[in-house]
Design a protein around this motif. Structure first.
Motif, PDB file in Angstrom:
ATOM      1  N   ASN A  18       0.821  -1.201   0.000  1.00 43.08           N
ATOM      2  CA  ASN A  18       0.000   0.000   0.000  1.00 43.08           C
ATOM      3  C   ASN A  18       0.858   1.255   0.000  1.00 43.08           C
ATOM      4  O   ASN A  18       0.683   2.160  -0.825  1.00 43.08           O
ATOM      5  CB  ASN A  18      -0.822  -0.023   1.300  1.00 43.08           C
TER       6      ASN A  18
ATOM      7  N   LYS B 181      -8.380   4.156  -6.356  1.00 45.44           N
ATOM      8  CA  LYS B 181      -9.256   2.980  -6.388  1.00 45.44           C
ATOM      9  C   LYS B 181      -8.488   1.733  -5.936  1.00 45.44           C
ATOM     10  O   LYS B 181      -8.984   0.919  -5.166  1.00 45.44           O
ATOM     11  CB  LYS B 181      -9.804   2.765  -7.792  1.00 45.44           C
ATOM     12  N   ILE B 182      -7.246   1.626  -6.451  1.00 42.86           N
ATOM     13  CA  ILE B 182      -6.441   0.446  -6.092  1.00 42.86           C
ATOM     14  C   ILE B 182      -6.183   0.422  -4.597  1.00 42.86           C
ATOM     15  O   ILE B 182      -6.322  -0.609  -3.937  1.00 42.86           O
ATOM     16  CB  ILE B 182      -5.111   0.460  -6.867  1.00 42.86           C
TER      17      ILE B 182
ATOM     18  N   THR C  44      -7.961   1.785  -2.311  1.00 45.71           N
ATOM     19  CA  THR C  44      -9.218   1.439  -1.640  1.00 45.71           C
ATOM     20  C   THR C  44      -9.394  -0.069  -1.597  1.00 45.71           C
ATOM     21  O   THR C  44      -9.701  -0.655  -0.551  1.00 45.71           O
ATOM     22  CB  THR C  44     -10.401   2.064  -2.399  1.00 45.71           C
ATOM     23  N   LEU C  45      -9.141  -0.684  -2.765  1.00 44.31           N
ATOM     24  CA  LEU C  45      -9.270  -2.144  -2.826  1.00 44.31           C
ATOM     25  C   LEU C  45      -8.317  -2.806  -1.840  1.00 44.31           C
ATOM     26  O   LEU C  45      -8.682  -3.771  -1.151  1.00 44.31           O
ATOM     27  CB  LEU C  45      -8.955  -2.634  -4.238  1.00 44.31           C
ATOM     28  N   LEU C  46      -7.113  -2.265  -1.769  1.00 45.66           N
ATOM     29  CA  LEU C  46      -6.135  -2.865  -0.859  1.00 45.66           C
ATOM     30  C   LEU C  46      -6.595  -2.751   0.591  1.00 45.66           C
ATOM     31  O   LEU C  46      -6.468  -3.692   1.370  1.00 45.66           O
ATOM     32  CB  LEU C  46      -4.780  -2.189  -1.036  1.00 45.66           C
TER      33      LEU C  46
ATOM     34  N   ILE D 277      -9.608  -2.563   1.593  1.00 38.71           N
ATOM     35  CA  ILE D 277     -10.708  -3.511   1.774  1.00 38.71           C
ATOM     36  C   ILE D 277     -10.156  -4.910   1.957  1.00 38.71           C
ATOM     37  O   ILE D 277     -10.586  -5.680   2.821  1.00 38.71           O
ATOM     38  CB  ILE D 277     -11.679  -3.436   0.578  1.00 38.71           C
ATOM     39  N   LEU D 278      -9.133  -5.220   1.130  1.00 37.47           N
ATOM     40  CA  LEU D 278      -8.502  -6.536   1.208  1.00 37.47           C
ATOM     41  C   LEU D 278      -7.917  -6.757   2.601  1.00 37.47           C
ATOM     42  O   LEU D 278      -8.068  -7.830   3.200  1.00 37.47           O
ATOM     43  CB  LEU D 278      -7.396  -6.603   0.154  1.00 37.47           C
TER      44      LEU D 278
ATOM     45  N   GLY E  37     -10.245   3.052   4.004  1.00 37.39           N
ATOM     46  CA  GLY E  37     -10.734   2.628   2.700  1.00 37.39           C
ATOM     47  C   GLY E  37     -11.745   3.609   2.151  1.00 37.39           C
ATOM     48  O   GLY E  37     -11.641   4.070   1.009  1.00 37.39           O
TER      49      GLY E  37
ATOM     50  N   TRP F 215     -11.436   6.095  -0.987  1.00 36.26           N
ATOM     51  CA  TRP F 215     -12.447   6.042  -2.045  1.00 36.26           C
ATOM     52  C   TRP F 215     -13.006   7.435  -2.300  1.00 36.26           C
ATOM     53  O   TRP F 215     -13.123   7.902  -3.434  1.00 36.26           O
ATOM     54  CB  TRP F 215     -13.552   5.080  -1.613  1.00 36.26           C
TER      55      TRP F 215
END
Lengths: 298, 249, 623, 489
Positions: free
Chosen positions: C16, C31-32, C34-36, C38-39, C90, C94
């Motif tokens: 990250n 966005k990436i 955010t995904l991370l 969330i992951l 996150g 976003w």
């Protein structure tokens, strides 16, 4: 308790509240008229007023939030009724205690405030500002009273409080000072003179109600009925032992509502500052004294 | 059963206004509604003249309006009756009209004192609107200089009877004959006269659009609105504009 | 369950940071990231059942120094806070990932600092002994400083004052740590707890006070509250939401761990301040109550929406502390639950406020109004948020506050209960002012053509708003982890179910309450819409103003000094005492600095030297 | 084998005298010989490090046994300081600057010889001699820029330093007049018990104040700010980093071996804490980066003094850790600041023109501040622990409060660096080239050292143990023979 039974209570409790509220309003107007040596309104006058407002042909809205506020206001009080134990019916009282009830009673105020805000009338906004200020003023003694009562009974469950009073003695007798402070607080809560700063017809054109017309105003009238009912039932449950049957319950409600009305007529209106100072001084002081006695006793 | 009357709007589009002929249930509801309306009257006093002094006795212990279900209210939104007591100057009339338009129908206008009937002792005055019913649909005049509270109460009771019978519908005329009233108003206030309330739009919404709702006078109003591109900003700016223009004159 | 679960999260965090630092300027990176986030949240969530059973997720990261093995393992408390952190980070990322990112110049810094913050916070949450805690604590302070200072100008000034307060706190913690080390010869929680009583009572008192000071500064408890509001208000939206939601709660987490796990609330109850004036617990509870009331009423005076929210953040921190210190299962549960609840609605509120200022260019409450017709989504989010913040049903803020009220009443503390309610009332007043001045009332002429914010901003807001509602509807979702937390800490456990709690002396079942409310509102809607003629909407100028004409250039908006009557009564109470105290300290330091500098630079050094020798020799003679 | 360590002192001295001759033939390359010498010294020391092992060694010069002969005492502490001195001297060696005067090389070499001598010497008089050598060389070095300010600073330095030397000499004379010996090991047997009276105290104070001049001890450090801000930055770095620490080392030896009296410890604690506080406050006020660093250096020396004045094993360990930390860090900071020798307000936006240097500066300064997990934190932690072990609670609080003041001025500096404000072109500062490689090496040592922290801590503890072992010192120097005369007491 069967689902059917609950459903019946869900419908019946608000309905009864509304009906009793109508009569409470009538009584208030009548008593006021009699003190002023007038005849006063006819028997069904509160009902005629509400129906008339609902059947107005023109209904003016100031936007979605205006409507939503009114709906919140009705919904909030209908919810509150279900959490108030009355003789024969306890609704959901065991699922939400007196603290829940106090905060449920703030939801309609918020709804009203939102609706009035959307009306975009400065007088309305001033009214809400004053209403919230008044709320800060009367809620402090009221909360002390509630805290004292809950401390005395050792529970916040209204049904238990009522049961305890039935088995021992009324809160009025065991906590007379708290009961007195509570009475003053509910006087202010009802928004009667000298605490009617947020209506103030001559200053801010009835404040929050300034843009309310037709069924909007009608809903406010309904709210007034439910509000008086809720407050009196709450007080009755806390200090007058609730009701054994409806026959002794309703007179208690009327008695509770009667006392403020008897006093209110002879008063003009306080300034906002004075409402705050007065309520934070006398009833709060009394309530704290009562609380101290409760704490020292127990 | 519906009969559809095509009408002409300022946007030259055709909208349908349906006029229901009432069935028995609706008649019952109407009767009940009128019954309630007659028993609950909220009054807005527009106390511009000397007649106002007769109202407090009517409200207080001597005569007690409340026993008839009549209560004073302080905003036009809440009121059913606009009580206009005494003479109406032209400047006042603007406010009266504004207030009247903000009331919710069914709404009633009562003119108290002779001044509202024909100008009374001010009939010669250049600054007084003499006949109130030229500018607003008046339900009832209570003449006298000044009428006593008994007269006021009698008048109110008569109005209540009219309402109960369902005959007090002159408020609809303001929508149905808006062109006429607007014309008279324009005659007094000039061609740029506007109010915040969009009467034509309301008439359309409440199905009160009549053949005389629009005409030369409303066309003038609409033209002015379109010319000044004030549709978005709505009435207030128009009003301000007209006031400044008049100031320049 | 593999042991390396936490390593996995740390690895993701490093990725990250790497992505944020290297490619933070690219449009898609938000966005990436955010995904991370969330992951990362999911990777904790997948092993959450393990945490609930009382086990820990450990990391292979470890080192030994001074005979102390410092290692990182995430327990259920840490996991709970970590989830909140990932949620806040996150959603904040976003929120910042869309069009806003393209117009915000230091977006790379923002992403990097956010990632650093999250990583440092996770280190703190997973710390398992005082040494690890302190290291992570300092890291958190530093990265918070970075993220607060991101905008320069006013926020840099606030960040400077923050870092000084943070250092004061860090030094207090360090002192406490050293005292603890001296007594117990260990930094590990278990050992310290075991040997706690070897310290004299005075030492215990000092240590507890120091720890409260140190950790409390991060959550801005009185009298160290002045730094926070400006620090959190003048940063960009996502940062403000992140900071307001979780950053200052790190202090609460540390206090929670230290006071309940290491020191033990029973110890605090037996400690007395000098001269036995007041019990330590009572003292702290009143401190918490003041932290609740005073900032809340300071918030009431603010005219800047961001400052208003930031001050409320401080006040709500007092609420949490009040709950945690109440030594009651309900209270602890309420305090911890309020962390989550506050995170959700505070982030939502910050997002809503910043959406408004994104579109209008101002957050000044005197310059807004009537935006509800233009920005309905933001309005809804703010409505949900303020109901949560004010603690009214049906939102989640009510549940945690209810638990705290109930705990205070059960423990026989009616005055603290009163204080809590006063705080809530003040909150209601000021949040109504917030929503009224922003969204209600007259729409200004210059805001006629405003649109709703883009989806990249409104979706995170809506997610937060729905979290606020859902956790209000089903508080059992949160109470499950809180009960697990309580049982791992060995304190009394709250008796919960999906809808709320049973105490036997007054219950709360939010499923019933909210369902009833929904039904009642349905009934209200039915009454309202079915009866009577359909409504007709009018313009905002069609408004009764005493017969006067309203005009569009004179839009009567009642917004400035919204509560004049109240202010006339309570304004004498705003005395700025702490401000004066702070300035006095600053002036003293400057004076001392001047003197010291003059000593070196201007004075006659040889004279000093001779004087010193003479004095020393005299002293020698005296010896 | 360890006898070869004499070369540490001898070779620089020799080269210093030969260099003018060499320079005539080799020109600019002559600087290289100094570097080679230092490299050789490192090899020498590295070779000796292992052989020193657990027991300290002694070198008898000229074969005369102590207490009559001159001895060099070698233990891990001395070795450590010698190694660090060499490394830093190598890094700071001025051969890369253009047109270096051969006189500069000579002075450097003399200074280094003095340093080595002071570190290794085992008797008071030798220490004094090498100390004077060091001082004289440093007067020359300070005035090398040949600007008015540097002369004034140099003069101030000279005055204080000379007075200090005089005091030190007076102290030594006192001791000699009472004991008839200048050998430290010998004195360590006599003084603690037999000179525990007014003259012993006087001697102790005179010695401490005398050597305190270089150690930046509080009341005798008024030269620091002026000299550091006006001398050549490499010289500043050397003085602030190495020389001051060597002086502190001497004071440590004195208070451990000669004057282990609580009153003396208290006196040092007092001076130390005043130094810390005054230093930090003055740095807070300073508007000039170099002065700021100089004052911070005073404060750091104060911390070291406080640690040593605890006079426990833990205290010594903390003091050594702090000293090493500061010794590695301050030269780097001074070098980084070498191009920023003006008002700190002119540094606004520095990070834009030289991002890496400012980042490095910030990291190093954070370590100075003691922010975990940077090395400074561990040193400070050790100090705090040792203070706590002695129950110096008030002192602890003062140190921590001083740290907050330190944080205040350092963060003010950082914020200036990172202000989003364009620097005017003519004011733009970049830190580059020659200064960068020593800086990177030093910070590399510091930061990489972090990974060997536990190992490092252990060896530090070992060193501290060795240092505080008075018996071992005496035994090593005087041999097993314990029947030393009582002198003329």
């Amino acid at each position: 308790m069967s689902g059917q039974h609950i459903f019946l209570e869900l419908i019946l409790m608000p309905l009864l509240a509304f009906m009793i509220g109508l009569f409470l309003v009538l009584m208030m107007r009548k008593v006021r008229a009699r003190i002023e040596r007038r005849v006063g309104p006819p028997f069904l006058q509160p009902l005629w007023d509400i129906i008339k407002l609902y059947v107005k042909k023109m209904q003016i809205s100031h936007g979605v939030i205006h409507d939503l506020g009114i709906i919140m206001l009705l919904g909030g009080y209908i919810t509150a009724e279900v959490f108030l134990p009355v003789p024969g019916m306890s609704g959901f009282t065991s699922q939400g205690d007196i603290i829940t009830l106090i905060y449920l009673m703030m939801v309609p105020s918020l709804g009203l405030a939102l609706g009035v805000g959307q009306c975009a009338n400065p007088n309305g906004s001033i009214g809400i500002s004053r209403a919230l200020t008044a709320m800060l003023a009367y809620d402090i003694p009221f909360i002390v009273v509630i805290a004292g009562a809950c401390l005395y009974y050792g529970t916040t469950d209204l049904t238990e409080i009522i049961a305890l009073q039935k088995s021992q003695q009324w809160g009025l007798l065991s906590m007379p000072i708290l009961a007195l402070a509570g009475l003053i607080a509910i006087h202010a809560m009802l928004g009667k003179e000298p605490f009617e700063i947020y209506v103030a017809p001559a200053e801010i054109a009835t404040g929050p109600m300034v843009e309310m017309s037709g069924k909007y105003l009608g809903s406010l009238f309904v709210m007034q009925c439910l509000q008086i009912y809720t407050i009196t039932v709450l007080y009755t449950s806390l200090f007058l032992g609730g009701g054994y049957t409806w026959f002794d319950f309703i007179p208690k409600l009327f008695l509770v509502a009667l006392l403020p009305v008897m006093i209110t007529v002879i008063f003009p209106r306080y300034k906002t500052d004075d409402v705050l100072r007065w309520l934070w001084k006398w009833p709060t002081g009394l309530a704290l004294l009562g609380l101290a006695i409760v704490v020292l006793q127990g | 059963m519906k009969d559809v009357i095509p009408i002409q709007t300022n946007n030259t589009e055709t909208i349908a206004v349906s006029k229901n002929s009432k069935n028995i249930y609706q008649q019952a509801i109407d009767t009940f509604s009128n019954f309630c309306r007659a028993r609950s009257l909220f009054v807005l006093h527009y106390c511009t003249g000397c007649g106002a002094i007769e109202l407090p006795p009517a409200m207080t212990s001597r005569f007690d309006m409340e026993r008839l279900g009549i209560q004073p209210m302080v905003t036009p939104r809440q009121a059913d009756i606009l009580l206009i007591t005494g003479y109406v100057s032209i400047k006042t009339l603007k406010r009266v009209i504004l207030t009247y338009e903000q009331m919710q129908g069914p709404k009633y206008v009562i003119g108290i004192c002779s001044c509202t009937v024909n100008g009374g002792m001010y009939w010669q005055s250049y600054a007084t609107a003499k006949v109130l019913s030229e500018y607003l649909p008046v339900d009832m005049y209570i003449a006298g200089c000044m009428p006593r509270p008994e007269a006021v109460l009698t008048g109110l009771q008569q109005l209540m009877k009219k309402i109960e019978k369902g005959e007090a519908n002159s408020w609809e005329n303001y929508f149905k004959r808006y062109d006429y009233y607007l014309g008279n108003q324009q005659h007094l206030f000039g061609d740029t006269w506007h109010t915040p309330t969009d009467i034509l739009e309301e008439a359309r919404h409440y199905h009160l659009y009549g053949a005389e709702s629009t005409g030369n006078n409303t066309a003038r109003l609409i033209k002015y609105t379109v010319e000044h591109d004030l549709t978005k900003l709505d009435a207030p700016l128009r009003e301000k504009d007209s006031m400044t223009k008049r100031g320049k004159k | 369950m593999s042991v390396l679960d936490l390593d996995h999260v740390f690895f993701l965090l490093i990725v990250n940071i790497g992505i944020a630092v290297l490619w933070g300027n690219r449009p898609f990176v938000g966005k990436i990231l955010t995904l991370l986030y969330i992951l990362e949240g999911l990777s904790i969530l997948t092993s959450y059942h393990v945490l609930l059973s009382g086990a820990v997720l450990s990391s292979s990261l470890t080192f030994t120094v001074m005979q102390q093995t410092v290692q990182w393992q995430l327990g259920v408390s840490g996991g709970f806070f970590a989830l909140i952190t990932f949620m806040a980070a996150g959603l904040a990322t976003w929120f910042s990932s869309g069009v806003w990112a393209r117009s915000y110049a230091p977006i790379r810094l923002l992403h990097s600092y956010m990632a650093l913050n999250v990583a440092a916070m996770l280190l703190l949450l997973a710390s398992n002994d005082f040494l690890g805690l302190f290291i992570a604590w300092e890291l958190v302070s530093l990265v918070s400083f970075l993220i607060i200072a991101i905008n320069g100008g006013r926020s840099a000034k606030a960040a400077y004052s923050y870092i000084l307060y943070a250092f004061l706190g860090a030094m207090a913690i360090l002192l406490a740590l050293i005292i603890i080390w001296n007594a117990t010869n260990s930094f590990s929680y278990v050992e310290v707890r075991h040997h706690w009583s070897t310290m004299s009572v005075n030492r215990q008192l000092i240590v507890v006070l120091l720890l409260i000071t140190g950790f409390g500064i991060k959550m801005a408890i009185l009298p160290f509250h002045r730094w926070q509001a400006p620090a959190y208000a003048y940063v960009p939206a996502p940062v403000a939401a992140f900071l307001g939601a979780i950053s200052s709660r790190m202090g609460l987490f540390a206090l929670f761990i230290v006071l309940l796990q290491v020191v033990g609330i029973d110890v605090i109850q037996t400690l007395w301040l000098p001269f036995e004036i007041i019990n330590m617990q009572t003292f702290l509870l009143w401190l918490a109550a003041l932290t609740l009331i005073i900032p809340t009423f300071i918030a009431l005076r603010q005219t800047d929406a961001r400052l208003l929210l930031a001050w409320h953040g401080i006040g709500q921190g007092g609420f949490m502390l009040l709950g945690i210190l109440s030594a009651n299962a309900l209270g602890t549960a309420g305090g911890i639950m309020h962390v989550f609840n506050h995170a959700s609605y505070q982030a939502a509120l910050f997002f809503a406020v910043f959406s408004v200022s994104y579109r209008t260019g101002t957050a000044d409450l005197d310059r807004l109004g009537g935006l509800v017709t233009r920005m309905p989504i933001s309005f809804t989010v703010m409505l949900v948020g303020i109901i949560g913040l004010a603690g009214l049903p049906p939102m989640n803020g009510f549940v945690s506050k209810w638990l705290i009220y109930k705990a205070l009443l059960d423990e026989g503390m009616p005055l603290l209960f009163l204080a809590a309610v006063i705080g809530t009332l003040g909150t209601i007043l000021s949040v109504y002012k917030l929503i009224h001045n922003t969204f209600l009332g007259q729409l200004r002429l210059e805001h006629e053509n405003i649109k709703e914010v883009p989806w990249s901003m409104s979706i995170p807001m809506m997610i937060l708003a729905s979290i606020v509602f859902i956790t209000g509807y089903f508080p059992g979702l949160l109470l499950e982890s809180i009960a697990a937390m309580q049982s791992t800490l060995g304190i009394s456990v709250v008796d919960y179910h999906l809808g709320g709690v049973n105490t036997g002396k007054g219950n709360l079942n939010m499923i019933v309450v909210v369902s009833t409310m929904l039904m009642a509102i349905g009934m209200g809607a039915l009454i309202f819409f079915v009866l009577g003629n359909p409504r007709k909407q009018v313009t905002q100028w069609d408004n009764y103003a005493g017969g006067h004409f309203l005009t569009s250039d004179m839009r009567y908006q009642y917004s400035h000094n919204f509560y004049p009557g109240l202010m006339r009564v309570i304004s004498p109470l705003y005395r700025n005492t702490i401000f004066w105290l702070e300035s006095a300290i600053v002036s003293t330091v400057q004076f001392m600095a001047h003197i010291s500098y003059a000593l070196f630079m201007q004075a006659n050094y040889l004279l000093y030297l001779i004087l010193l020798v003479v004095i020393s020799l005299l002293w020698v003679l005296a010896v | 084998m360890q006898d070869s360590l004499i070369l540490l002192v001898v070779l620089p001295l020799l080269l210093a005298f030969l260099l003018p001759v060499i320079a005539r033939y080799l020109g600019n390359l002559s600087g290289l010989t100094g570097s080679l010498l230092l490299l050789f010294n490192i090899l020498l020391l590295a070779n000796a490090w292992n052989s020193v092992g657990y027991s300290p060694k002694v070198i008898l010069l000229g074969g005369f046994a102590a207490p009559l002969g001159i001895v060099f005492y070698i233990d891990k502490l001395n070795m450590l300081f010698a190694i660090l001195t060499t490394i830093i001297a190598l890094l700071l060696w001025p051969c890369r600057t253009h047109n270096t005067d051969v006189r500069e090389y000579v002075l450097w070499l003399l200074l280094l010889a003095g340093c080595y001598g002071v570190i290794l010497s085992g008797d008071l008089f030798n220490i004094y001699v090498f100390y004077e050598l060091l001082a004289v060389a440093s007067y020359g070095l300070v005035t090398l820029p040949a600007t008015g300010a540097s002369y004034i600073a140099g003069f101030r330095y000279l005055m204080i330093s000379a007075l200090g030397s005089a005091f030190a000499l007076l102290g030594i004379a006192l001791i000699y007049s009472f004991t008839g010996s200048v050998n430290i090991a010998h004195l360590a047997q006599i003084i603690p018990d037999h000179l525990h009276h007014i003259w012993g105290y006087s001697a102790a104070l005179l010695l401490i104040i005398g050597f305190g001049v270089k150690a930046e001890l509080f009341p005798v450090n008024f030269w620091v700010a002026e000299v550091y801000s006006h001398a050549d930055k490499r010289v500043t770095a050397l003085l602030a980093g190495v020389v001051s620490k060597i002086a502190v080392l001497i004071i440590l030896r004195f208070i451990i071996l000669l004057f282990p009296w609580q009153d003396i410890f208290n006196f040092l604690l007092l001076l130390g804490i005043i130094g810390v506080i005054v230093g930090e406050f003055a740095a807070f006020y300073a508007q000039d980066l170099l002065r700021l660093l100089a004052f911070s250096s005073i404060a750091q020396s104060g911390l070291v003094i406080i640690a040593f004045a605890c006079a426990t094993e833990a205290g010594i360990m903390a003091g050594i850790a702090l000293a090493i930390h500061h010794l590695l860090l301050k030269p780097a900071l001074f070098l980084l600041a070498s191009h920023c020798d003006r008002s700190i307000n002119d540094l606004a936006g520095l990070a834009k023109s030289s991002p890496w240097a400012s980042a490095l500066f910030v990291i190093l300064a954070l370590s100075l501040l003691g922010v975990p997990p940077l090395p400074g934190f561990w040193a400070k932690l050790l100090l705090l622990q040792s203070l706590m072990a002695e129950q110096y609670l008030l002192l602890l609080v003062l140190v921590l409060l001083a740290t907050i003041v330190e944080a205040a001025y350092l963060f003010r500096l950082f914020m200036l660096f990172y202000q989003r404000q364009e620097m005017p072109e003519q004011k733009r500062i970049t830190i580059q080239g020659q200064e960068l490689y020593p800086v990177i090496t030093l910070s590399g040592i510091l930061l990489l050292g972090l990974f060997f922290l536990p190992l490092f801590m252990d060896s530090l503890r070992e060193i501290a143990m060795q240092t505080s072992n008075i018996e071992a010192y005496i035994n090593t120097v005087l041999g097993k023979v314990q029947h030393i005369g009582e002198g003329n007491i």
